[in-house]
Design a protein around this motif. Structure first.
Motif, PDB file in Angstrom:
ATOM      1  N   UNK A   1       0.813  -1.194   0.000  1.00  0.00           N
ATOM      2  CA  UNK A   1       0.000   0.000   0.000  1.00  0.00           C
ATOM      3  C   UNK A   1       0.863   1.268   0.000  1.00  0.00           C
ATOM      4  N   UNK A   2       1.907   1.287   0.816  1.00  0.00           N
ATOM      5  CA  UNK A   2       2.783   2.467   0.876  1.00  0.00           C
ATOM      6  C   UNK A   2       4.033   2.314   0.017  1.00  0.00           C
ATOM      7  N   UNK A   3       4.167   1.177  -0.655  1.00  0.00           N
ATOM      8  CA  UNK A   3       5.394   0.913  -1.406  1.00  0.00           C
ATOM      9  C   UNK A   3       5.738   2.023  -2.391  1.00  0.00           C
ATOM     10  N   UNK A   4       4.760   2.513  -3.134  1.00  0.00           N
ATOM     11  CA  UNK A   4       5.039   3.558  -4.123  1.00  0.00           C
ATOM     12  C   UNK A   4       5.448   4.873  -3.462  1.00  0.00           C
ATOM     13  N   UNK A   5       5.018   5.102  -2.236  1.00  0.00           N
ATOM     14  CA  UNK A   5       5.388   6.324  -1.518  1.00  0.00           C
ATOM     15  C   UNK A   5       6.778   6.222  -0.885  1.00  0.00           C
ATOM     16  N   UNK A   6       7.263   5.002  -0.722  1.00  0.00           N
ATOM     17  CA  UNK A   6       8.559   4.782  -0.092  1.00  0.00           C
ATOM     18  C   UNK A   6       9.708   4.788  -1.093  1.00  0.00           C
ATOM     19  N   UNK A   7       9.405   5.052  -2.357  1.00  0.00           N
ATOM     20  CA  UNK A   7      10.420   5.063  -3.397  1.00  0.00           C
ATOM     21  C   UNK A   7      11.546   6.031  -3.061  1.00  0.00           C
ATOM     22  N   UNK A   8      12.779   5.550  -3.027  1.00  0.00           N
ATOM     23  CA  UNK A   8      13.939   6.393  -2.781  1.00  0.00           C
ATOM     24  C   UNK A   8      14.248   6.649  -1.318  1.00  0.00           C
ATOM     25  N   UNK A   9      13.412   6.140  -0.404  1.00  0.00           N
ATOM     26  CA  UNK A   9      13.639   6.328   1.031  1.00  0.00           C
ATOM     27  C   UNK A   9      14.349   5.117   1.604  1.00  0.00           C
ATOM     28  N   UNK A  10      15.082   5.333   2.691  1.00  0.00           N
ATOM     29  CA  UNK A  10      15.827   4.226   3.314  1.00  0.00           C
ATOM     30  C   UNK A  10      15.493   4.161   4.798  1.00  0.00           C
ATOM     31  N   UNK A  11      15.182   2.942   5.232  1.00  0.00           N
ATOM     32  CA  UNK A  11      14.855   2.682   6.633  1.00  0.00           C
ATOM     33  C   UNK A  11      15.694   1.529   7.142  1.00  0.00           C
ATOM     34  N   UNK A  12      15.873   1.443   8.438  1.00  0.00           N
ATOM     35  CA  UNK A  12      16.595   0.323   9.041  1.00  0.00           C
ATOM     36  C   UNK A  12      15.592  -0.807   9.287  1.00  0.00           C
ATOM     37  N   UNK A  13      15.151  -1.459   8.210  1.00  0.00           N
ATOM     38  CA  UNK A  13      14.188  -2.556   8.347  1.00  0.00           C
ATOM     39  C   UNK A  13      14.716  -3.847   7.749  1.00  0.00           C
ATOM     40  N   UNK A  14      15.978  -3.835   7.330  1.00  0.00           N
ATOM     41  CA  UNK A  14      16.575  -5.028   6.754  1.00  0.00           C
ATOM     42  C   UNK A  14      18.022  -5.109   7.227  1.00  0.00           C
ATOM     43  N   UNK A  15      18.785  -5.996   6.605  1.00  0.00           N
ATOM     44  CA  UNK A  15      20.197  -6.127   6.957  1.00  0.00           C
ATOM     45  C   UNK A  15      21.050  -5.014   6.358  1.00  0.00           C
ATOM     46  N   UNK A  16      20.469  -4.202   5.473  1.00  0.00           N
ATOM     47  CA  UNK A  16      21.175  -3.080   4.872  1.00  0.00           C
ATOM     48  C   UNK A  16      21.330  -1.977   5.917  1.00  0.00           C
ATOM     49  N   UNK A  17      22.562  -1.677   6.345  1.00  0.00           N
ATOM     50  CA  UNK A  17      22.751  -0.672   7.393  1.00  0.00           C
ATOM     51  C   UNK A  17      22.365   0.738   6.929  1.00  0.00           C
ATOM     52  N   UNK A  18      21.555   1.390   7.734  1.00  0.00           N
ATOM     53  CA  UNK A  18      21.145   2.770   7.492  1.00  0.00           C
ATOM     54  C   UNK A  18      21.356   3.520   8.797  1.00  0.00           C
ATOM     55  N   UNK A  19      22.009   4.659   8.719  1.00  0.00           N
ATOM     56  CA  UNK A  19      22.258   5.436   9.932  1.00  0.00           C
ATOM     57  C   UNK A  19      20.965   6.077  10.421  1.00  0.00           C
ATOM     58  N   UNK A  20      20.873   6.298  11.716  1.00  0.00           N
ATOM     59  CA  UNK A  20      19.654   6.819  12.347  1.00  0.00           C
ATOM     60  C   UNK A  20      19.159   8.121  11.713  1.00  0.00           C
TER      61      UNK A  20
END
Length: 50
Positions: A1-20
């Motif tokens: 549902x929100x996938x198209x709105x999350x385009x280009x954004x990065x969150x710490x929800x996977x093993x891919x490290x993202x700084x706070x």
């Protein structure tokens, strides 16, 4: 549902490290996309009252 709105954004929800700070910026950008409000501009207009 929100996938198209999350385009280009990065969150710490996977093993891919993202700084706070980047995760917080992405969350604010997503909120802005959902609500139609630019939270970065709104935050810059808020002034302390004390």
């Amino acid at each position: 549902m929100l996938d198209h709105l999350m385009d280009g954004l990065r969150f710490q929800i996977s093993d891919d490290p993202v700084e706070a700070p980047e995760s917080v910026s992405s969350a604010l950008a997503l909120i802005g996309r959902v609500t139609g409000t630019d939270w970065f501009l709104a935050r810059s207009r808020i002034r302390p009252t004390s």
